[in-house]
Design an enzyme around this catalytic site. Structure first.
Site, PDB file in Angstrom:
ATOM      1  N   CYS A 199       0.808  -1.229   0.000  1.00  0.00           N
ATOM      2  CA  CYS A 199       0.000   0.000   0.000  1.00  0.00           C
ATOM      3  C   CYS A 199       0.840   1.277   0.000  1.00  0.00           C
ATOM      4  O   CYS A 199       0.560   2.218  -0.744  1.00  0.00           O
ATOM      5  CB  CYS A 199      -0.958   0.002   1.193  1.00  0.00           C
ATOM      6  SG  CYS A 199      -0.191  -0.477   2.755  1.00  0.00           S
TER       7      CYS A 199
ATOM      8  N   HIS B 109      -2.949   6.462   4.555  1.00  0.00           N
ATOM      9  CA  HIS B 109      -1.507   6.558   4.801  1.00  0.00           C
ATOM     10  C   HIS B 109      -1.006   7.916   4.311  1.00  0.00           C
ATOM     11  O   HIS B 109      -1.397   8.378   3.231  1.00  0.00           O
ATOM     12  CB  HIS B 109      -0.745   5.490   4.013  1.00  0.00           C
ATOM     13  CG  HIS B 109      -0.880   4.098   4.557  1.00  0.00           C
ATOM     14  ND1 HIS B 109      -1.529   3.800   5.732  1.00  0.00           N
ATOM     15  CD2 HIS B 109      -0.410   2.914   4.076  1.00  0.00           C
ATOM     16  CE1 HIS B 109      -1.457   2.489   5.944  1.00  0.00           C
ATOM     17  NE2 HIS B 109      -0.803   1.924   4.950  1.00  0.00           N
TER      18      HIS B 109
END
Lengths: 349, 349
Positions: A131, A251
């Site tokens: 990710c 994130h």
């Protein structure tokens, strides 16, 4: 005769990423004729709604993949290692969200905005990158194309959902306990299978995944090695420090880069990112506009802001990159690969 | 005749840092004969306990400093600009925790572990550096002494207490609201006086202080300029990205450095830091030992871990630096300066 749609399987259908995959297939109107939902024995029997219909989750086994065109795996590396070859054997193309095959030289590691053409040489398995890596390369590739790229140093601010549903629950439970002045026992983060667990609520943990011999964590080495593979730049200097912070989803990354060309301005970097696929430029200090994880949840894009030219080096810049780690970082990138496979004629209706 | 102790004043006595200053004076057994506690009109009249005795907080004005030996200021830049010269005029030495005088070339900017000797040329005012800067230079100075230092790139993970008591309350209130599914209105962070305020609970805000013309925030420029001044290295390359995260107290920093010497190992860096004043080395990946903000609260030290040699450049290293921003980052560094003044005979009993 053309079919109405494909037979798609989702392995790990009840997990945080699996749930997003199913939702993304529906949201994107991906041509699904049959959806097979698979999981471990523990979660089998659960029912999941897809396009208004309840589908029962079944135990994943080799025979589950008979007739499947595309299988999206997100049930951990061990499951992928055991079952992805079985799916391929039965004619499916596997898009694997685990790290099991990412660095296998026979497996393309793909972010469609960056290296979609690597899909053409697949041998049945296509790996979906980590990710943190995905959102970074989406922002760096257009800069590389325009100005070249020499060096990347990234510090991450990663959400707990990257560690699964249990980690989200742990953050909530701990935060409630701390605010109520009650005690608690950390059990999941930083790594469930590790010996020690630490408080994540109102804290920052500089460990994601286990440590390697060289002092870097596996997460950090994934960012380093995967970036080089996806961008076809084995010579690129990349370093990463990966940190878990008390955010549910989204994130963030503080990224320092050095480009090849001299004399480039921050404005030129911004102009390139403004036109880049999959990127949304959010950069206006005068209006306090910059990306934040709380704003990116549920969106497929990679958000970039805080773009500044370094004060010491003419070819260096700083960026702040944010994205929904469950979507572009996982589910959306996997479905996007499936869309690319259709578009390129690598799978046919 | 030797006195029993000094007359110390604390300006901003009811604030997050002021409270820690009073506690630190007591904990360190600093020789205080008289303690004068000062604040704005709004907080005057409150009572604070020092060494078991209640002291009433008074409104700060020029006359408040008559007879004061050392005045610790932490009530905002405007108060320092107005009253620090008045305190000096009346014979006090001012240790100022605001940014008002830090870059004034007639004012030493001091972290005792790094440049204690700069105290000798003070002209009445001594500046206490920015919290993020202090913990970084405490870790970098011993490395500079041993191996030289060329370049620093830092990304911060800063606690809300750096923005004062109201920001701590805002984080708690927001976290409670989100966990209860209730709505809330951000009012304090990122910068109270700015037009827009954002959610901090379960989020990350890449803005601390206001923006400058060059796209960096004032916080980032403080780290850059103050580091050069404290370390006497105008030529040092320094870049900073400052980010607020949902932590009450304890700043963390991901720091990349390039040293002058080639061929240095991570072990050599660790050995130097193990012996360094004010530093506690917490670095054992095999035992999952690394610094975290939740562990540093209430401690005076700077904690360093995750020390790794860069994989591309022989002279580059990565570090993770954590400290209590209210203590070493503010109150303890100020009291430590007062201790140094006594030790060096710059103030006398």
């Amino acid at each position: 005769m053309e079919r109405k749609g494909l037979h798609v399987a989702v392995v790990g259908a009840t997990g945080a990423v699996g749930q997003q995959m199913i939702q993304t297939l529906e949201n994107r109107k991906f041509p699904v004729e049959t959806l097979t939902l698979l999981s471990s024995e523990r979660s089998a029997g659960k029912k999941v709604v897809f396009k208004g219909q309840e589908i029962e989750v079944q135990v994943a086994k080799p025979e589950s993949f008979a007739g499947v065109d595309i299988a999206l795996f997100s049930a951990g590396g061990a499951v992928s290692k055991a079952l992805a070859p079985e799916a391929v054997k039965r004619g499916a193309i596997v898009v694997d969200n685990t790290s099991a095959f990412r660095m296998d030289e026979n497996v393309p590691l793909v972010v469609p905005e960056v290296n979609e053409s690597d899909l053409t040489w697949h041998n049945g398995i296509i790996a979906n990158p980590n990710c943190s890596t995905i959102q970074m390369v989406v922002a760096l590739e257009p800069i590389r194309q325009a100005f070249g790229l020499k060096k990347v140093i990234v510090s991450t601010y990663q959400a707990v959902s990257g560690a699964g549903s249990q980690a989200i629950e742990e953050l909530k439970t701990q935060a409630k306990a701390i605010l109520a002045g009650e005690s608690f026992t950390p059990e999941i983060l930083p790594v469930k299978s590790e010996r020690k667990h630490y408080q994540i609520a109102f804290n920052a943990i500089p460990q994601i995944d286990k440590f390697q011999e060289n002092g870097f964590t596996f997460e950090e080495m994934k960012m380093i090695n995967e970036t080089k593979k996806i961008m076809h730049m084995p010579e690129l200097e990349v370093a990463a420090t990966c940190v878990r912070i008390p955010v549910m989803t989204g994130h963030s990354e503080s990224v320092y880069i050095e480009v090849e060309k001299e004399g480039i301005s921050a404005e030129q970097i911004k102009r390139v990112l403004k036109e880049a696929p999959g990127v949304v430029l959010q950069d206006d200090p005068a209006d306090q506009l910059y990306p934040m994880p709380a704003d990116c949840v549920g969106k497929n894009d990679v958000f970039v802001g805080r773009i500044r030219k370094d004060l010491d080096r003419d070819n260096a810049f700083h960026l702040w990159i944010v994205s929904d780690n469950l979507l572009k970082g996982a589910a959306w990138n996997s479905v996007q690969i499936a869309e690319s496979l259709l578009k390129l004629g690598l799978v046919n209706l």
